[in-house]
Enzyme design. Sequence first.
Site, PDB file in Angstrom:
ATOM      1  N   GLN A 132       9.847  25.277 -11.432  1.00 41.12           N
ATOM      2  CA  GLN A 132       9.856  26.354 -10.433  1.00 41.12           C
ATOM      3  C   GLN A 132      11.071  27.256 -10.646  1.00 41.12           C
ATOM      4  OE1 GLN A 132      10.650  24.853  -6.486  1.00 41.12           O
ATOM      5  NE2 GLN A 132       9.822  26.663  -5.483  1.00 41.12           N
ATOM      6  N   GLY A 133      10.841  28.514 -10.999  1.00 37.23           N
ATOM      7  CA  GLY A 133      11.942  29.451 -11.259  1.00 37.23           C
ATOM      8  C   GLY A 133      12.135  30.410 -10.094  1.00 37.23           C
ATOM      9  N   TYR A 134      12.701  29.910  -9.011  1.00 40.60           N
ATOM     10  CA  TYR A 134      13.003  30.763  -7.851  1.00 40.60           C
ATOM     11  C   TYR A 134      14.500  31.086  -7.810  1.00 40.60           C
ATOM     12  CZ  TYR A 134       8.610  30.161  -5.108  1.00 40.60           C
ATOM     13  OH  TYR A 134       7.336  30.182  -4.630  1.00 40.60           O
ATOM     14  N   SER A 135      15.329  30.015  -7.620  1.00 37.42           N
ATOM     15  CA  SER A 135      16.752  30.206  -7.295  1.00 37.42           C
ATOM     16  C   SER A 135      17.526  30.859  -8.437  1.00 37.42           C
ATOM     17  CB  SER A 135      17.402  28.858  -6.988  1.00 37.42           C
ATOM     18  OG  SER A 135      16.716  28.217  -5.961  1.00 37.42           O
ATOM     19  N   SER A 167      14.641  22.410 -11.695  1.00 38.33           N
ATOM     20  CA  SER A 167      14.341  20.992 -11.950  1.00 38.33           C
ATOM     21  C   SER A 167      13.279  20.874 -13.039  1.00 38.33           C
ATOM     22  CB  SER A 167      13.816  20.315 -10.681  1.00 38.33           C
ATOM     23  OG  SER A 167      14.721  20.471  -9.625  1.00 38.33           O
ATOM     24  N   GLU A 250       4.962  23.181  -0.418  1.00 44.60           N
ATOM     25  CA  GLU A 250       6.039  22.243  -0.754  1.00 44.60           C
ATOM     26  C   GLU A 250       6.276  21.264   0.397  1.00 44.60           C
ATOM     27  OE1 GLU A 250       9.613  24.222  -1.973  1.00 44.60           O
ATOM     28  OE2 GLU A 250      10.573  22.362  -2.614  1.00 44.60           O
ATOM     29  N   ASN A 374      19.732  22.522   5.811  1.00 38.62           N
ATOM     30  CA  ASN A 374      19.743  22.171   7.247  1.00 38.62           C
ATOM     31  C   ASN A 374      20.058  23.389   8.114  1.00 38.62           C
ATOM     32  OD1 ASN A 374      19.145  19.545   6.735  1.00 38.62           O
ATOM     33  ND2 ASN A 374      20.912  18.692   7.825  1.00 38.62           N
TER      34      ASN A 374
END
Length: 393
Positions: A132-135, A167, A250, A374
Site C-alpha cells: 500500500q503506497g499511501y504515506s 509494509s 481496512e 489514537n
Amino acid sequence: MMDLRFSAEDEAFRHEARDWLTERLTGEFAAVRGRGGPGDEHELFEERAAWERALGEARWIGIGWPEEYGGRGLSLTQQVIFYEEYARAQGPGRVGIIGEGLLGPTIVHFGTDDQKRRFLPGILAGTQIWCQGYSEPNAGSDLANVQTRAERDGDEWVITGQKVWTSLAQWADWCFVLCRTNRDAAKHKGLSYLLVPMRQDGIDIRPIVQLTGTSEFNEVFFDGARTPVDNVVGEVDDGWRVAMGTLAFERGASTLGQQAEFENELHTILELARKSGRAGDPVLRQRLADAWIGLRILRYNALRALQPLERGEITPLTSFAKLAWATYHRGLAELGLDVCGADGAIADAAPYELHPLQRMFLYTRADTIYGGSNEVQRNVIGERALGLPKEPR
Ligand SMILES: Cc1cc2nc3c(=O)[nH]c(=O)nc-3n(C[C@H](O)[C@H](O)[C@H](O)COP(=O)(O)OP(=O)(O)OC[C@H]3O[C@@H](n4cnc5c(N)ncnc54)[C@H](O)[C@@H]3O)c2cc1C
C-alpha cells in the site's frame, strides 16, 4: 437487546475451518505455525508464500468476496469466525494480507471489469503480493497532502516521488499508489489511485530497520516508474474517494478477528507468570485479571460492532474499536514485559535476538499509530459521534 451467540450454521462453519487449519498446521505446514508475526515478519518467507498458495487452493482467501468474483460470499460473522480459528490454530503472518484485505475489495467495489479479470485471480490464488503506497514523509494523518506525482506520457503514467512506511514492499509484486495527477485542483481533488508493478528500474526500495531489529516496512522511491494508463482505479483525479473506500475495508472483519491473537499472547504471559512465580505478586495478579477482563470486553464490543457492519452501516463504533484494541494491546505488551521482570531489559541472545514478549512490547508501540492514530480516532469520535466543534485547522 442483542443476541451475541453464534447460530448452528455458524458453529458448523467454525468446525470446518478449525479442522482444515489444524490438520494443515500440524502436518505439512507445521514449520510456519505461529511464525511471521510482528517483529518476525522476515522469517520463513518462501514457506509462508507456499502457505498462502495452499489457502488459495482451498478457497480460504477472499471468503467474504462475492461468488461472481471467485469469493465464497460468506457473512461478516463467518469471516470473523475464520479469523478467530486462524489465530487459535496459530496460523502464520499472511504475506497476502494487503491484497486480500485492502486492494481486492477496492477492485471489487471500484474497479473496471478488465481490472477485476486481471487482478482478482492472483490475489485469490495467493500468487500475487501487494503493498500500500499511501504515506509519505509529509502525508500521514494528513493523507491528502500526498506529493508523489504521476504524469501522462502516451499510453503510460510516469511516477515520481517518495512513499514511506510501505509494509511488505520488499516482497510485493504490485503497489497501489496514491498520486497527485492534477496540481491545480484542491488538495483532495487532484489525486488518482494507480496500480503499479514493483519490479522495474524506476523503483528503489530501501528497508527501514525498526525497533524490533527487523524491517517490515520500507522507503519506496519512484523515479520515472511506469504503469499503463488503464491501471487507474476509479476516475483520474477522483482517487481520494477510492482511497477512503480502501481505508473502510481496512477496518473490516480481519481487524475484528485479530483479537483472537491477543488471547494467544495473554496465554503466553499467564504461562510465564505461573512458571516464574511472579503470578504471586499481588499487583501483577490484579493486572493479569484485568487483562483477561479487558479481552472479554473487547470481544463483546467487536461482536456488537458486527451487527451494524453486516447491514452496511458505518458507525463511530469502528473508530471506538480501533482506539480500544490498539490501547489494550499496547497495555497487554507492557504487562508482558513486566512479567518478564529484569530479564525483559536484556536481549535473549546476541546480537539482538528478542524474546517474543520483547518483540510484542516494541511492535505494539505502532498499534496506536497505523490505521489512524489514537489522536485522530479521538478527533473522529469527538466530531462525528459526540457532535463537538471541529478541531481548528
Ligand atoms: C507498523 C506500520 C505499518 C505501516 N504500513 C503502512 C503501509 O503499508 N502503507 C502506508 O501507506 N502507510 C503505512 N503506515 C503509515 C501510517 O499510516 C502512518 O504512520 C499514520 O497514518 C500516521 O502518519 P505519520 O506517521 O506521518 O504521523 P503524523 O501524521 O505526522 O502524526 C504525528 C503525531 O501527530 C498526531 N497528529 C497528527 N495529526 C493530528 C490531528 N489532526 N490531531 C491530533 N493529533 C494529530 C498523530 O496522532 C501522531 O501522534 C504504517 C505505519 C506503521 C507504524
